[in-house]
Design a protein around this motif. Structure first.
Motif, PDB file in Angstrom:
ATOM      1  N   PHE A   1       0.825  -0.914  -0.248  1.00 16.88           N
ATOM      2  CA  PHE A   1       0.456  -0.088   0.088  1.00 16.88           C
ATOM      3  C   PHE A   1       1.144   1.360   0.476  1.00 16.88           C
ATOM      4  CE2 PHE A   1      -3.788  -2.437   1.702  1.00 16.88           C
ATOM      5  CZ  PHE A   1      -4.199  -2.506   0.594  1.00 16.88           C
ATOM      6  N   MET A   2       2.137   1.059   0.969  1.00  8.70           N
ATOM      7  CA  MET A   2       2.763   2.608   0.927  1.00  8.70           C
ATOM      8  C   MET A   2       3.828   3.234  -0.659  1.00  8.70           C
ATOM      9  SD  MET A   2       3.991   2.513   5.037  1.00  8.70           S
ATOM     10  CE  MET A   2       4.842   3.964   4.748  1.00  8.70           C
TER      11      MET A   2
ATOM     12  N   GLY B   1       2.398   2.135  -3.216  1.00  6.33           N
ATOM     13  CA  GLY B   1       1.635   2.489  -4.512  1.00  6.33           C
ATOM     14  C   GLY B   1       0.599   1.144  -5.084  1.00  6.33           C
TER      15      GLY B   1
ATOM     16  N   SER C   1      -1.741  -0.709  -4.802  1.00  8.63           N
ATOM     17  CA  SER C   1      -3.019  -1.249  -4.317  1.00  8.63           C
ATOM     18  C   SER C   1      -3.437  -2.225  -4.461  1.00  8.63           C
ATOM     19  CB  SER C   1      -3.603   0.458  -4.849  1.00  8.63           C
ATOM     20  OG  SER C   1      -3.303   1.522  -4.283  1.00  8.63           O
TER      21      SER C   1
ATOM     22  N   THR D   1      -7.213   1.887   1.624  1.00  8.75           N
ATOM     23  CA  THR D   1      -6.381   1.324   2.265  1.00  8.75           C
ATOM     24  C   THR D   1      -5.477   2.151   4.113  1.00  8.75           C
ATOM     25  OG1 THR D   1      -4.839   3.209   1.051  1.00  8.75           O
ATOM     26  CG2 THR D   1      -4.858   1.736  -0.275  1.00  8.75           C
ATOM     27  N   VAL D   2      -6.162   3.091   4.142  1.00  4.14           N
ATOM     28  CA  VAL D   2      -5.137   3.522   5.456  1.00  4.14           C
ATOM     29  C   VAL D   2      -6.196   3.112   7.289  1.00  4.14           C
ATOM     30  CG1 VAL D   2      -5.632   5.392   7.000  1.00  4.14           C
ATOM     31  CG2 VAL D   2      -4.854   5.962   5.314  1.00  4.14           C
TER      32      VAL D   2
ATOM     33  N   TYR E   1       1.772  10.808  -1.486  1.00  2.00           N
ATOM     34  CA  TYR E   1       1.134   9.893   0.217  1.00  2.00           C
ATOM     35  C   TYR E   1      -0.265   9.712  -0.678  1.00  2.00           C
ATOM     36  CZ  TYR E   1      -0.907  10.268   4.188  1.00  2.00           C
ATOM     37  OH  TYR E   1      -2.231   9.327   5.149  1.00  2.00           O
ATOM     38  N   PHE E   2       0.073   8.474  -0.684  1.00  2.19           N
ATOM     39  CA  PHE E   2      -0.803   7.537  -2.045  1.00  2.19           C
ATOM     40  C   PHE E   2      -2.521   7.782  -1.754  1.00  2.19           C
ATOM     41  CE2 PHE E   2       2.947   5.308  -3.239  1.00  2.19           C
ATOM     42  CZ  PHE E   2       2.803   5.714  -4.749  1.00  2.19           C
ATOM     43  N   PRO E   3      -2.946   7.883  -0.177  1.00  2.00           N
ATOM     44  CA  PRO E   3      -3.968   8.348   0.044  1.00  2.00           C
ATOM     45  C   PRO E   3      -5.250   8.832  -0.273  1.00  2.00           C
ATOM     46  CG  PRO E   3      -2.582   6.964   2.251  1.00  2.00           C
ATOM     47  CD  PRO E   3      -1.763   7.619   1.070  1.00  2.00           C
TER      48      PRO E   3
ATOM     49  N   ASP F   1      -4.429   9.405  -5.163  1.00  2.00           N
ATOM     50  CA  ASP F   1      -5.429   7.888  -5.039  1.00  2.00           C
ATOM     51  C   ASP F   1      -7.000   8.849  -5.183  1.00  2.00           C
ATOM     52  OD1 ASP F   1      -3.247   6.506  -5.426  1.00  2.00           O
ATOM     53  OD2 ASP F   1      -3.890   4.802  -3.510  1.00  2.00           O
TER      54      ASP F   1
END
Lengths: 511, 208
Positions: free
Chosen positions: A430-431, A433, A435, A483-484, B162-164, B167
């Motif tokens: 996740f971190m 990218g 996903s 994801t978080v 920072y993907f969160p 995205d």
């Protein structure tokens, strides 16, 4: 001492390096061994005690992007630059590169003190500094039939390892992989008292395929004449291989278990581990079976050379169509219509299977084939510990049950440690990218927890309830692609449960 | 004045001093209603966006946003003189990057002015905003970021997505990311031509 091994693709080729890695670790016990490999193949090395770190490289994605997305070139360039920077920071004392040209460039750019295997410089082009690598190339380019050394042993020589009798190939399996294999086999309605024979009919290269009709006949006879169950292994792409072959695919034959396209790399290994033998050509699963200690009955036509790429270890059987033109250099342009494939008939394979069966029981064995060019060999070791192929009668007396298992590795690994490592892997995806990969892996991770929720006694009633709620929340987060929330669930939901359970009897025995 | 107002006033004071135009824009801008703010377990503010069909996506940890931010900051490239952070969110990870290891210019890029407004209301950011090495681009075009990079002419450049957050706005961050990749590529070709040539050949072979 830092050592890097490079091989990014072909699962058989990667597994063939595992005896060498084990040898390196024994020779340099204080070393840190890194393995640069294709991202898809990293699971083959995860859990291997000789590999300290895997450097995954998305080679397949890069190849696709380079061909189809020219605007993305700067990103690919930067990613390679970053990787080279990372390799240089580690400062390798030794690189063993078993991937010529492309790997040679990487090996050279990484800047090691010594490179064994292919190297490159702008001045010299591609070159070898070590004699064994040069000898191997000479052997393959010259009279190949004179080469009697398996590539596994060549790799050990290239790495400069002493001839100490290299152990078998090794594919680490964990309790989760084994449980999934058990579930897949149990889900079938097959007769559980029958031994299981695995069959891998497909091959990555069409000229190496024996033909679905031939395999269908062998499968039919194994079930109806030999009282076996047969499990069909293969990739998603091979699902239709047996359509219309009349061997009961689709459910009417209860002792035929079709797992084509159903298994991950590790689950494939775990299924093969449960089988008495795998029947296949020169394929990746052939090496997987050998790596989990399952004997192989392999079919070698002129398109491959069993002394070089045959299954490594003790007691594997090899049927070889030994024509004067074999091994061929360009199988795609055979002028003899692949005569070699016709020499190995289903009846010949069944006769070889009977010999194998007798050999395992310790009965006297011999081999006679109407076509004397079709030879049967068993793998063994010479006095120096390198692989040799011998006729089965020379090894009369059979072999011990699962006699190939020399070092079974950390198979009894503690389950909480495995789940914790999987959680970390998901967070990393996740971190970074990745996903999609993270979501897929998380779904599998949740399945493990779902199973544990039912069976792990250590969590207690209250724990069961809250774990159920946590799992439901995760399903919701998966739907949202949050994801978080999933990272939080691992760090603050599942990991504390593993912590709690590590003081109790929560291990593979409860699966 | 409640605590949120206090944080907001302090942040705005610094913002007005350094980026008056942006401060004006932010002051008159409210976040979309789809943003929800709530306290994480450790008491810090965290946020989530409500998507269609009631699905939600969090942009910071519901347990400990600061601790999670440290983990993200650990992914920032270490050898870049200038570092861009793509996706500011509530800013925890940008603060962590500055605090952990980055001494050079920090270029913060955020697609959503409303979200930035929420950050100013929720997280004490004065030391980050006051830092002369901090550069801020909120809902700015790729062209203006490119112009800035032309002027800055960084020795070496890296970025932390920072993907969160990124995205959630792929149409904004995609081109920005392409721009940064291109700039990094050019810097590397300029600074290490021999290595660049070898990597180029390696990639050509990969196609072959």
């Amino acid at each position: 001492m830092n050592i890097l091994v490079i091989r990014t693709h072909r699962l058989g080729d990667i597994l063939q390096l595992t005896p060498m890695i084990g040898g390196l670790k024994r020779s340099y016990p204080d070393s840190t061994i890194y393995f640069l490999t294709g991202k898809d193949y990293a699971p083959l090395l995860e859990g291997n005690p000789a590999v300290d770190a895997i450097i995954p490289f998305p080679e397949k994605e890069y190849r696709y992007a380079l061909k189809n997305e020219p605007d993305g070139y700067p990103s690919l360039f930067n990613a390679c630059h970053d990787l080279i920077g990372e390799l240089r920071r580690i400062r390798f004392d030794l690189i063993v590169n078993r991937q010529y040209e492309w790997g040679a460039r990487f090996a050279s750019l990484a800047g090691a003190s010594r490179i064994a295997g292919g190297a490159y410089s702008p001045e010299r082009g591609f070159y070898f500094d070590d004699q064994p690598s040069q000898d191997l190339v000479d052997a393959i380019k010259g009279d190949r039939k004179k080469n009697r050394r398996n590539l596994v042993d060549w790799a050990c020589r290239i790495a400069g390892l002493p001839p100490e009798g290299h152990t078998r190939m090794y594919l680490p399996l964990g309790p989760l992989d084994r449980r999934e294999a058990q579930r897949l086999i149990n889900d079938s309605r097959s007769d559980s008292t029958r031994p299981i024979v695995a069959v891998q009919a497909g091959a990555a290269r069409t000229f190496r395929q024996w033909g679905a009709d031939n395999f269908a006949e062998v499968i039919d006879r194994l079930i109806h004449e030999k009282g076996r169950r047969v499990v069909l292994m293969g990739s998603e792409d091979e699902r239709d291989l047996f359509t219309g072959r009349g061997i009961g695919i689709g459910g009417e034959e209860r002792n035929l278990i079709n797992l084509m396209g159903e298994t991950s790399l590790k689950t494939t290994g775990a299924v093969l581990e449960r089988c008495e033998v795998l029947i296949t050509g020169d394929t990746g699963p052939m090496h997987m079976a050998a790596a989990v200690g399952t004997p192989v009955l392999s079919l070698f036509f002129g398109t491959a050379y069993p002394w070089e790429t045959g299954p490594y270890g003790y007691g594997h059987f090899i049927l070889y169509a030994d024509l004067p033109c074999a091994p061929c250099f360009d199988p795609s342009r055979c002028e003899r219509g692949h005569l070699c494939k016709g020499m190995i008939t289903p009846s010949v394979v069944m006769a070889a299977f009977e010999t194998f069966d007798a050999f395992r029981r310790g009965d006297p064995v011999g081999w006679e084939c109407p076509d004397p060019s079709v030879r049967l060999f068993v793998t063994s070791r010479d006095t120096g510990g390198e692989q040799v192929l011998v006729p089965p009668e020379q090894l009369a007396g059979g072999m011990p049950e699962r006699g190939l298992c020399i070092d079974d590795g950390p198979d009894g690994e503690y389950l909480p440690a495995i789940l914790r490592a999987r959680g970390e892997e998901i967070i990393r995806s996740f971190m970074e990218g990745e996903s999609e990969r993270g979501f897929t892996d998380f779904a599998a991770y949740l399945e493990e927890w779902l199973a544990l929720r039912k069976t792990a006694p250590s969590l207690g009633d209250e724990g069961l309830k809250s774990t159920g709620e946590l799992i439901n929340a995760c399903l919701e987060a998966l739907r949202s692609r949050d994801t978080v929330a999933l990272i939080d669930a691992i760090e603050y939901g599942f990991n504390p449960r593993l912590e709690q359970s590590s003081h109790k009897s929560f291990n593979a025995n409860h699966l | 004045m409640n605590e949120a107002d206090h944080i907001y006033e302090e942040n705005m004071q610094v913002l007005t001093a350094r980026w008056p135009l942006l401060a004006d824009r932010v002051r008159g801008h409210r976040a979309e209603l789809s943003w929800e703010m709530f306290p994480a377990r450790n008491g810090q503010v965290t946020a989530r966006k409500v998507l269609e069909e009631g699905l939600v996506r969090h942009i910071h940890s519901r347990y400990d946003p600061e601790k999670a931010a440290l983990r993200w900051a650990g992914l920032a490239p270490r050898d870049a003189d200038t570092l861009a952070v793509l996706g500011f969110g509530l800013g925890y990870h940008a603060v962590a990057v500055r605090r952990m290891h980055h001494d050079g210019p920090l270029v913060i890029i955020e697609a959503d002015r409303g979200l930035f407004h929420l950050a100013l209301r929720s997280v004490p950011l004065t030391s980050l905003l006051n830092d002369p090495r901090t550069h801020l681009f909120v809902q700015e075009s790729s062209d203006s970021i490119e112009e800035f990079l032309d002027d800055l002419n960084p020795g070496s450049l890296g970025y932390l997505p920072y993907f969160p957050v990124t995205d959630l706005y792929p149409e904004y961050y995609g081109p920005v990311r392409d721009l940064l990749e291109k700039r990094i590529f050019e810097c590397r070709l300029r600074d290490e031509p021999a290595l660049g040539r070898e990597i180029g050949e390696l990639l050509q072979e990969t196609i072959g």
